[in-house]
Design a protein around this motif. Structure first.
Motif, short mmCIF file in Angstrom:
data_model
loop_
_atom_site.label_atom_id
_atom_site.label_comp_id
_atom_site.label_asym_id
_atom_site.label_seq_id
_atom_site.Cartn_x
_atom_site.Cartn_y
_atom_site.Cartn_z
N ALA A 148 0.80 -1.28 0.14
CA ALA A 148 0.03 -0.02 0.07
C ALA A 148 0.96 1.08 0.08
O ALA A 148 1.76 1.53 0.85
CB ALA A 148 -0.93 0.11 1.22
N PRO A 149 0.61 2.11 -0.96
CA PRO A 149 1.32 3.46 -0.87
C PRO A 149 1.31 4.05 0.48
O PRO A 149 2.26 4.88 0.90
CB PRO A 149 0.69 4.22 -1.91
N SER A 150 0.17 4.09 1.02
CA SER A 150 -0.10 4.69 2.29
C SER A 150 0.45 4.24 3.46
O SER A 150 0.48 5.02 4.48
CB SER A 150 -1.40 4.81 2.69
N LEU A 151 1.31 3.05 3.31
CA LEU A 151 2.03 2.61 4.38
C LEU A 151 3.30 3.39 4.68
O LEU A 151 3.66 3.45 5.84
CB LEU A 151 2.64 0.98 4.03
N ARG A 152 3.53 4.06 3.66
CA ARG A 152 4.87 4.92 3.79
C ARG A 152 6.00 4.07 4.36
O ARG A 152 6.71 4.50 5.49
CB ARG A 152 4.59 6.25 4.41
N LEU A 153 6.39 2.91 3.78
CA LEU A 153 7.46 2.19 4.22
C LEU A 153 8.44 1.84 2.85
O LEU A 153 7.85 1.36 2.09
CB LEU A 153 7.23 1.20 4.83
N GLY A 154 9.93 1.82 3.09
CA GLY A 154 10.82 1.57 2.15
C GLY A 154 11.83 1.07 2.61
O GLY A 154 12.07 0.73 4.04
N TRP A 155 13.07 0.72 2.09
CA TRP A 155 14.30 0.40 2.48
C TRP A 155 15.46 0.77 1.51
O TRP A 155 15.21 0.92 0.32
CB TRP A 155 14.22 -1.23 2.74
N MET A 156 16.49 1.12 2.16
CA MET A 156 17.71 1.07 1.29
C MET A 156 18.89 0.46 1.75
O MET A 156 19.02 0.12 2.78
CB MET A 156 17.99 2.73 1.30
#
Length: 446
Positions: A299-307
């Motif tokens: 979901a885009p609204s989760l606003r979670l990513g990683w690098m």
């Protein structure tokens, strides 16, 4: 001494003194009472309003504390000579078209409702788990970083240690943190390309150098640049895959320029024509920073990513985030631990891939008589090249049917490419049929 046009409501939930301070504050902000003017005494105002004197005293005390009023010993209460000023709220322009319009956004995934139980289970676990007593590890929860490192290695061939993974608030959040640690200089970015990434680069005070999307990078194309932002797995928005030769050329150019490559692994999980190409970072961990996101899978609204940055940049990012207490909210991270651990993410990705594989040929069938595909069918959208006027006509017809279809020109800066970007992730089958019918009508008429 002015008469204050104030009305108090004894049945309202707000206490009378709070109603009074709000009413006087509004009069002052609107200029009804001039600066420097004397107000009625608290006793006189209480008598006028029929309330206890304590009500007016509390209201006056609050406004004095806020700087709206000032008291003068032996002289009374006055509007502060250097008080606040509030600009009037502009009136909203009248709405000319109130019909609901659904935007076919390239970042809206299709989530199989059959997996809703897994989503709910993750948040139930959050509700019963004990949050950390202090600030989180700026890199993210250790368990989440372990699961992400395993997943990145398994599906993207990027071998990394959990200590090297940094949990972010999405792709642009990771890009923002990386830019803060790079040497001065512009950032090369694909054109057409991801608008949010360009805006992030510009917000960081860096210039953007356009890289023509889908073309090889010359050996000296990045000289002077601090970084190059690319989407090699599925170029956004053209959809082409960066070839092996072009990947090696990009790495060579970055080495010559001593520039960092920022790989946004956009949409990589949704190839259904061939197996996904390994990430660019799998070829060179020292020259490439890998960015991933849950937006396209969960979901885009989760606003979670990683690098996964090179080690020296990763340590600098960790120190900066620790100093600023900049981390992804613990509940979101904790929920994603469950979503990964229980296989929810893998399930929704597989389901979505099947749906996209079925929908893509329907888009091709509808659009190919009128336009040229910019890239292979993959992911949750496809881009179609056509002249600008024809694209605008088709888009207008789709809008009349209740759908907003982006123009390719919305993603360009200097590129002359024009056309439409037709997303099919965040819609139902019935909605997709309607928007395709509308686009065909517009294209046939143009």
């Amino acid at each position: 001494m002015p008469i204050l046009p104030v009305t108090l409501d004894r049945r309202a939930a707000d206490p009378l003194h709070r109603q009074l301070s709000l009413a006087i504050r509004t009069l002052l902000a609107d200029g009804v009472v001039a600066r420097g003017e004397r107000l009625p005494s608290s006793r006189a105002l209480a008598a006028d309003l029929g309330v206890a004197r304590s009500v007016t005293e509390q209201a006056y005390d609050q406004l004095v504390a806020e700087g709206w009023l000032e008291t003068r010993r032996g002289a009374g209460t006055y509007v502060a000579a250097q008080g606040h000023a509030i600009a009037p709220i502009p009136s909203r322009p009248p709405e000319t078209d109130k019909r609901p319009v659904l935007r076919l956004d390239t970042g809206m995934p299709w989530i199989d409702p059959r997996h809703a139980a897994g989503w709910r289970r993750a948040w139930r676990e959050v509700s019963t788990a004990a949050p950390p007593r202090g600030y989180d590890d700026p890199r993210g929860l250790p368990e989440l970083r372990r699961l992400l490192a395993e997943r990145i290695g398994r599906i993207r061939a990027v071998r990394c240690d959990p200590e090297e993974v940094v949990v972010t608030g999405g792709t642009t959040d990771g890009l923002r943190h990386l830019l803060a640690e790079l040497r001065p200089g512009p950032v090369a970015a694909e054109d057409p390309g991801y608008r949010a990434a360009v805006a992030t680069v510009q917000a960081a005070g860096r210039a953007v150098v356009d890289l023509p999307a889908g073309r090889p990078v010359g050996p000296h194309a990045l000289v002077g640049a601090a970084a190059a932002y690319v989407t090699p797995a599925h170029q956004h928005p053209l959809g082409v895959v960066m070839s092996a030769a072009d990947r090696l050329a990009l790495l060579a150019a970055a080495t010559t320029a001593e520039a960092q490559i920022v790989e946004d692994d956009y949409d990589s999980e949704f190839r259904y024509d061939v197996a996904p190409v390994p990430a660019l970072a799998s070829l060179d961990r020292t020259r490439v920073t890998y960015l991933g996101t849950a937006s396209k899978s969960v979901a885009p609204s989760l606003r979670l990513g990683w690098m996964v940055p090179p080690p020296e940049l990763g340590e600098a990012i960790r120190r900066r985030r620790a100093a600023t207490h900049d981390s992804v909210p613990w509940p979101v991270q904790r929920a994603f631990v469950t979503l990964l651990r229980d296989g929810y993410v893998d399930k929704v990705v597989r389901s979505a891939r099947r749906v996209y594989a079925e929908r893509a040929p329907r888009v091709v069938e509808a659009m190919s008589p009128y336009a040229t595909a910019a890239g292979p069918s993959a992911g949750m959208y496809s881009t179609w090249l056509m002249d600008a006027e024809r694209a605008r006509t088709a888009r207008a017809e789709a809008r009349r049917a209740g759908f907003d279809v982006p123009l390719l020109a919305d993603y360009t800066r200097t590129s002359p490419l024009t056309g439409l970007v037709v997303a099919f992730g965040g819609v139902t089958d019935a909605q997709l049929d309607r928007v395709l019918a509308a686009l065909r009508r517009g294209l046939a008429r143009s």
